[in-house]
Design a protein around this motif. Sequence first.
Motif, short mmCIF file in Angstrom:
data_model
loop_
_atom_site.label_atom_id
_atom_site.label_comp_id
_atom_site.label_asym_id
_atom_site.label_seq_id
_atom_site.Cartn_x
_atom_site.Cartn_y
_atom_site.Cartn_z
N UNK A 1 -7.74 -6.54 -2.90
CA UNK A 1 -6.56 -5.98 -3.44
C UNK A 1 -5.38 -6.68 -2.79
N UNK A 2 -4.33 -6.90 -3.49
CA UNK A 2 -3.04 -7.07 -2.97
C UNK A 2 -1.85 -5.86 -3.05
N UNK A 3 -2.23 -4.85 -3.49
CA UNK A 3 -1.21 -3.58 -3.69
C UNK A 3 -0.54 -3.60 -4.90
N UNK A 4 -0.09 -2.66 -5.13
CA UNK A 4 1.02 -2.40 -6.46
C UNK A 4 2.38 -2.91 -5.90
N UNK A 5 3.02 -3.69 -6.58
CA UNK A 5 4.28 -4.36 -6.10
C UNK A 5 5.62 -3.31 -6.92
N UNK A 6 6.46 -2.84 -6.24
CA UNK A 6 7.39 -1.87 -6.94
C UNK A 6 8.85 -2.34 -6.37
#
Length: 329
Positions: A144-149
């Motif tokens: 995972x590299x996360x959800x970008x916001x």
Amino acid sequence: MILTRRVALATGVACAGLAACGQADRPLYAADAQAIDYPTTKAVEEMGRLLDERTGGRLRFKVFGGGQLGPERDTLEMTIFGGLDLNRINTAPLNPIAPETLVPALPFVFQSVPHMRAAMDGEVGRAILESLEPHGLKGLCYYDSGARSFYNARRPIREPDDLRGLKIRVQNSDLYVSMVEAFGANATPMSFSEVYGAIAKRVVDGAENNWPSYYTTRHFEVAPYYTLTEHVMAPEVLVMSMRRWRKLSDEDQALVQQAALDSVPFMRNLWDARVAEAKAAIAAAGNEVVTIEDKAPFRAQMEPVYERFVTPKLRPLVEAIQATEVPVA
């Protein structure tokens, strides 16, 4: 890919070291540009631990974390040319090598983190990994590299028009520039290390990244508005040099592949804990966090991005991701 002088020297030194150690008894050398306590680095170490345990020490790792061997673009070249055995890499440096790797980085191609994980763990994810093999890389698994916001210092973003006119820092990527410009914002490519000062001095209004990065970089101090658009969820990729992969027996290839897959839930548990920690800290800081219940208006703004980047060759992969069902918890 052109082998730069710097990478050629590093690769030559690495290969000389490997030869000196002997192929039979040397460890597998792995690199990760992230810090040694980062979830991806810890996951690579866990993969090494599993291999050591399952082979009685015959297959073991030496992990170079914290960017010890240089930035990802350099270590990627080293891996392709055989100076490194394994490498945890972002998808962006892979895009020029295998266009298929651009698909998971498309904005709003995933509905949620569980959807991303289901797609990447399934057939479409394996197809993207297999696209690396003609280019000297064996794709083993995804982390995972996360959800970008989006976050900024000027105003809360509740709808796409709220982004209009804002100067948003992006990675040096045509895809990210196009995405931000499609919202009517001004995309500003910039080194990640410069973002805090740039927001504080109003050189840019904001940036976009995941929860842990927003917190650990202390960007939340200068950009108090964080909107959960979750527009990009591009995963990380663990790759192995095909030169090294081909030297393994079929049995050892199976062991390496399984250890990589078994390190994925380990990594995700670490990542989810980091996200929870960051969320709690941001809540305690009193920042305004905006949850977007209906992302359809944001997704609709991405039509020109898809028209530009999704070629006929890539469209079946996009459609396969969109058709992936999320397992019921």
